[in-house]
Every structure is written in C-alpha cells, then in structure tokens.
Design a protein around this motif. Structure first.
Motif, PDB file in Angstrom:
ATOM      1  N   LEU A  28       0.655  -1.166   0.090  1.00  0.00           N
ATOM      2  CA  LEU A  28      -0.054  -0.122  -0.067  1.00  0.00           C
ATOM      3  C   LEU A  28       0.826   1.134  -0.049  1.00  0.00           C
ATOM      4  O   LEU A  28       1.998   1.172   0.548  1.00  0.00           O
ATOM      5  CB  LEU A  28      -0.982   0.066   1.149  1.00  0.00           C
ATOM      6  N   SER A  29       0.334   2.260  -0.680  1.00  0.00           N
ATOM      7  CA  SER A  29       1.326   3.436  -0.699  1.00  0.00           C
ATOM      8  C   SER A  29       0.832   4.242   0.305  1.00  0.00           C
ATOM      9  O   SER A  29      -0.153   4.061   1.022  1.00  0.00           O
ATOM     10  CB  SER A  29       0.817   4.339  -1.920  1.00  0.00           C
ATOM     11  N   LYS A  31      -0.511   7.014   0.737  1.00  0.00           N
ATOM     12  CA  LYS A  31      -1.748   7.805   0.360  1.00  0.00           C
ATOM     13  C   LYS A  31      -2.652   6.958   0.663  1.00  0.00           C
ATOM     14  O   LYS A  31      -3.620   7.330   1.297  1.00  0.00           O
ATOM     15  CB  LYS A  31      -1.610   8.291  -1.055  1.00  0.00           C
ATOM     16  N   GLN A  32      -2.829   5.540   0.225  1.00  0.00           N
ATOM     17  CA  GLN A  32      -3.696   4.481   0.415  1.00  0.00           C
ATOM     18  C   GLN A  32      -3.727   4.392   1.976  1.00  0.00           C
ATOM     19  O   GLN A  32      -4.931   4.071   2.274  1.00  0.00           O
ATOM     20  CB  GLN A  32      -3.379   3.412  -0.343  1.00  0.00           C
ATOM     21  N   VAL A  33      -2.764   4.242   2.451  1.00  0.00           N
ATOM     22  CA  VAL A  33      -2.735   3.854   3.868  1.00  0.00           C
ATOM     23  C   VAL A  33      -3.626   5.148   4.642  1.00  0.00           C
ATOM     24  O   VAL A  33      -4.216   4.879   5.563  1.00  0.00           O
ATOM     25  CB  VAL A  33      -1.468   3.806   4.713  1.00  0.00           C
ATOM     26  N   GLN A  35      -5.842   7.242   3.468  1.00  0.00           N
ATOM     27  CA  GLN A  35      -7.326   7.254   3.208  1.00  0.00           C
ATOM     28  C   GLN A  35      -7.782   6.099   4.090  1.00  0.00           C
ATOM     29  O   GLN A  35      -8.926   6.358   4.568  1.00  0.00           O
ATOM     30  CB  GLN A  35      -7.273   6.672   1.768  1.00  0.00           C
ATOM     31  N   LEU A  36      -7.191   4.711   4.216  1.00  0.00           N
ATOM     32  CA  LEU A  36      -8.006   3.849   4.613  1.00  0.00           C
ATOM     33  C   LEU A  36      -7.998   4.211   6.393  1.00  0.00           C
ATOM     34  O   LEU A  36      -9.051   3.831   6.990  1.00  0.00           O
ATOM     35  CB  LEU A  36      -7.135   2.462   4.753  1.00  0.00           C
ATOM     36  N   TYR A  59       5.459   7.148   5.177  1.00  0.00           N
ATOM     37  CA  TYR A  59       4.573   6.528   6.008  1.00  0.00           C
ATOM     38  C   TYR A  59       4.285   7.424   7.262  1.00  0.00           C
ATOM     39  O   TYR A  59       3.190   7.247   7.882  1.00  0.00           O
ATOM     40  CB  TYR A  59       4.920   5.106   6.323  1.00  0.00           C
TER      41      TYR A  59
END
Length: 75
Positions: A28-29, A31-33, A35-36, A59
């Motif tokens: 996961l990028s 950005k994805q981390v 968002q989640l 991160y």
C-alpha cells in the motif's frame, strides 16, 4: 461495511521488504494508508525498510510512527 465499534480493532501490518535486494515494492502506498486510516479508522503497523519503494518518512507523515516489530498485543 465495517461496523463502527469494530473499526478500532482492525490493524494491518506492512512488513519490511527483505526478500530480494533488487526489488522495491510496497503493498500500500502512504496515500492509500492515509485514506484507509481516515475513512475507515483502520490502524497500521509499519516496519522500517530501506528497500521499500516509499520511504519511512512518507509513512510517518500519515501514521505518525514506525514500529520495528509488527507483533503486538492489546490489553
């Protein structure tokens, strides 16, 4: 959809990359981390890694801390 009461118990661990020296990947990028984490309240445990495609500081910017071990216990 994940119930609100259970969201704080869900954790995803991103382990360091150490399989192949020439590979630099991440599940996961940052950005994805982020968002989640913001949308679903999922906790992330990230191990530091010099060979991941994203830096540890990227991160840290979204989860604030990097853990050396992804093993932990809740009390």
């Amino acid at each position: 959809m994940i119930g609100r009461a259970w969201r704080r118990w869900i954790s995803i661990g991103l382990r360091r990359e150490d399989k192949s020296v020439w590979e630099s990947r991440a599940p996961l990028s940052p950005k994805q981390v982020g968002q989640l984490r913001n949308q679903l309240g999922i906790n992330f445990i990230v191990q530091p890694s010099n060979s991941r495609v994203f830096t540890d500081s990227e991160y840290i910017a979204v989860i604030f801390i990097i853990f050396f071990s992804i093993l932990f216990s809740r009390k």
